[in-house]
Design a protein around this motif. Structure first.
Motif, mmCIF file in Angstrom:
data_model
loop_
_atom_site.group_PDB
_atom_site.id
_atom_site.type_symbol
_atom_site.label_atom_id
_atom_site.label_comp_id
_atom_site.label_asym_id
_atom_site.label_seq_id
_atom_site.Cartn_x
_atom_site.Cartn_y
_atom_site.Cartn_z
ATOM 1 N N LEU A 252 0.796 -1.210 0.043
ATOM 2 C CA LEU A 252 0.026 -0.006 0.041
ATOM 3 C C LEU A 252 0.802 1.328 0.096
ATOM 4 C CD1 LEU A 252 -3.180 0.868 1.676
ATOM 5 C CD2 LEU A 252 -1.152 2.260 2.339
ATOM 6 N N ARG A 253 0.436 2.252 -0.745
ATOM 7 C CA ARG A 253 1.213 3.564 -0.663
ATOM 8 C C ARG A 253 0.111 4.326 -0.997
ATOM 9 N NH1 ARG A 253 2.071 2.079 -6.167
ATOM 10 N NH2 ARG A 253 1.639 3.703 -7.504
ATOM 11 N N GLN A 254 0.610 5.883 -0.328
ATOM 12 C CA GLN A 254 -0.253 6.894 -0.330
ATOM 13 C C GLN A 254 0.488 7.953 -0.932
ATOM 14 O OE1 GLN A 254 -2.350 7.732 3.461
ATOM 15 N NE2 GLN A 254 -1.397 5.813 4.222
ATOM 16 N N GLU A 255 -0.306 8.740 -1.978
ATOM 17 C CA GLU A 255 0.219 9.910 -2.844
ATOM 18 C C GLU A 255 -0.658 10.982 -2.341
ATOM 19 O OE1 GLU A 255 -0.378 8.400 -6.644
ATOM 20 O OE2 GLU A 255 1.111 6.882 -6.360
ATOM 21 N N ARG A 256 -0.057 12.120 -1.779
ATOM 22 C CA ARG A 256 -0.705 13.309 -1.592
ATOM 23 C C ARG A 256 -1.510 14.101 -2.693
ATOM 24 N NH1 ARG A 256 -0.728 16.640 3.052
ATOM 25 N NH2 ARG A 256 -2.474 17.919 2.729
ATOM 26 N N LEU A 257 -2.739 14.260 -2.670
ATOM 27 C CA LEU A 257 -3.572 14.969 -3.518
ATOM 28 C C LEU A 257 -3.651 16.515 -3.235
ATOM 29 C CD1 LEU A 257 -6.119 12.371 -4.380
ATOM 30 C CD2 LEU A 257 -4.097 12.854 -5.657
ATOM 31 N N GLY A 258 -3.602 17.435 -4.060
ATOM 32 C CA GLY A 258 -4.002 18.800 -3.501
ATOM 33 C C GLY A 258 -2.787 19.529 -2.742
ATOM 34 N N ALA A 259 -3.515 20.514 -1.936
ATOM 35 C CA ALA A 259 -2.403 21.365 -1.274
ATOM 36 C C ALA A 259 -1.925 20.715 -0.043
ATOM 37 C CB ALA A 259 -3.155 22.702 -1.083
ATOM 38 N N LEU A 260 -0.569 21.080 0.354
ATOM 39 C CA LEU A 260 -0.175 20.444 1.636
ATOM 40 C C LEU A 260 -0.748 21.200 2.543
ATOM 41 C CD1 LEU A 260 3.784 20.236 0.462
ATOM 42 C CD2 LEU A 260 1.763 18.144 0.698
ATOM 43 N N GLY A 261 -0.881 20.544 3.792
ATOM 44 C CA GLY A 261 -1.268 21.276 5.086
ATOM 45 C C GLY A 261 -2.902 21.399 5.222
ATOM 46 N N GLY A 262 -3.535 21.918 6.222
ATOM 47 C CA GLY A 262 -4.542 22.299 6.283
ATOM 48 C C GLY A 262 -5.447 21.226 7.246
ATOM 49 N N PRO A 263 -6.515 21.744 7.766
ATOM 50 C CA PRO A 263 -7.212 20.731 8.545
ATOM 51 C C PRO A 263 -8.025 19.404 7.590
ATOM 52 C CG PRO A 263 -8.626 22.776 7.950
ATOM 53 C CD PRO A 263 -7.308 22.699 7.213
ATOM 54 N N ARG A 264 -8.030 19.381 6.261
ATOM 55 C CA ARG A 264 -8.345 18.152 5.506
ATOM 56 C C ARG A 264 -7.451 18.098 4.322
ATOM 57 N NH1 ARG A 264 -14.257 18.281 2.745
ATOM 58 N NH2 ARG A 264 -13.734 15.997 3.097
ATOM 59 N N ARG A 265 -6.999 16.803 4.442
ATOM 60 C CA ARG A 265 -5.776 16.387 3.657
ATOM 61 C C ARG A 265 -6.250 15.182 2.798
ATOM 62 N NH1 ARG A 265 -5.025 17.396 8.459
ATOM 63 N NH2 ARG A 265 -4.999 15.224 9.189
ATOM 64 N N PHE A 266 -6.067 15.100 1.722
ATOM 65 C CA PHE A 266 -6.685 14.344 0.463
ATOM 66 C C PHE A 266 -5.274 13.308 0.119
ATOM 67 C CE2 PHE A 266 -9.519 17.450 0.638
ATOM 68 C CZ PHE A 266 -10.576 17.195 0.430
ATOM 69 N N TRP A 267 -5.563 12.168 -0.127
ATOM 70 C CA TRP A 267 -4.794 10.991 -0.220
ATOM 71 C C TRP A 267 -5.258 10.044 -1.508
ATOM 72 C CZ3 TRP A 267 0.401 11.353 1.670
ATOM 73 C CH2 TRP A 267 0.543 12.271 2.625
ATOM 74 N N ARG A 268 -4.211 9.886 -2.479
ATOM 75 C CA ARG A 268 -4.457 8.853 -3.338
ATOM 76 C C ARG A 268 -4.159 7.325 -2.637
ATOM 77 N NH1 ARG A 268 -1.913 6.540 -8.451
ATOM 78 N NH2 ARG A 268 -3.414 5.491 -9.408
#
Length: 190
Positions: free
Chosen positions: A138-154
């Motif tokens: 399993l690997r996770q790739e960051r989606l969208g802007a870094l930081g913030g209260p909501r973080r999106f990962w592929r």
């Protein structure tokens, strides 16, 4: 191997051969329909299911909806995939509960719980334990802007099950002998 008639699945999502085996059929999204798994178009789910049902799933981004996030007890990540929606409210959904995964981290040999839901049919198959299925990688790739209260990962994973999932009354079983997917997970600060 137990075989059953597949009247509940429309031919827009599967082609059924004379021997009872099935292969995926591609369905184009309806005009004006906005859906899909990942905004980059790179979501998918592939799975081989045998037993009470024999299905070879090969869903692409535009055909499916996916969502994910931390498991309710915080022990890992849960990723859900809903296949093409049929006009009568029926669709197949697969939910992977992957143990021992933290936000942004890769993992190997992760215990996994699997639930296969036939929405609109009141039929559900579950492994009910985390020693039946394993995510090899399993690997996770960051989606969208870094930081913030909501973080999106592929979330990209592949794995297999060594024991079947059964219905709640255990009268039917399926084995998901292999699966691989790319979906998403959203992590939020409390």
């Amino acid at each position: 191997m137990l075989r059953v008639c597949l009247p509940f699945l429309l031919l827009s999502s599967l082609s059924v051969a004379a021997d009872g085996s099935s292969t995926p059929a591609r369905a184009a999204p309806a005009a004006g329909t906005v859906h899909g798994c990942l905004p980059g178009g790179n979501g998918y789910l592939r799975a081989r299911i045998r037993g009470a049902l024999n299905l070879d799933i090969d869903w692409r981004n535009a055909e499916i909806e996916c969502e994910g996030g931390p498991r309710p007890d915080g022990s890992g990540v849960r990723v859900s995939f809903a296949g093409p929606s049929h006009g009568d409210g029926r669709r197949l959904r697969m939910v992977f509960g992957v143990n021992a995964v933290q936000e942004g981290r890769s993992g190997h040999d992760l215990p996994t719980n699997l639930t296969v839901i036939f929405e609109g049919e009141e039929r559900l198959f579950a492994t009910r334990d985390e020693d039946h299925c394993t995510v090899d990688e399993l690997r996770q790739e960051r989606l969208g802007a870094l930081g913030g209260p909501r973080r999106f990962w592929r979330i990209v994973a592949r794995g297999f099950c060594i024991a079947p999932a059964s219905t709640l009354n255990s009268d039917a079983r399926i084995l998901v002998s292999r699966f691989d997917f790319a979906g998403n997970a959203v992590f939020e600060d409390p």
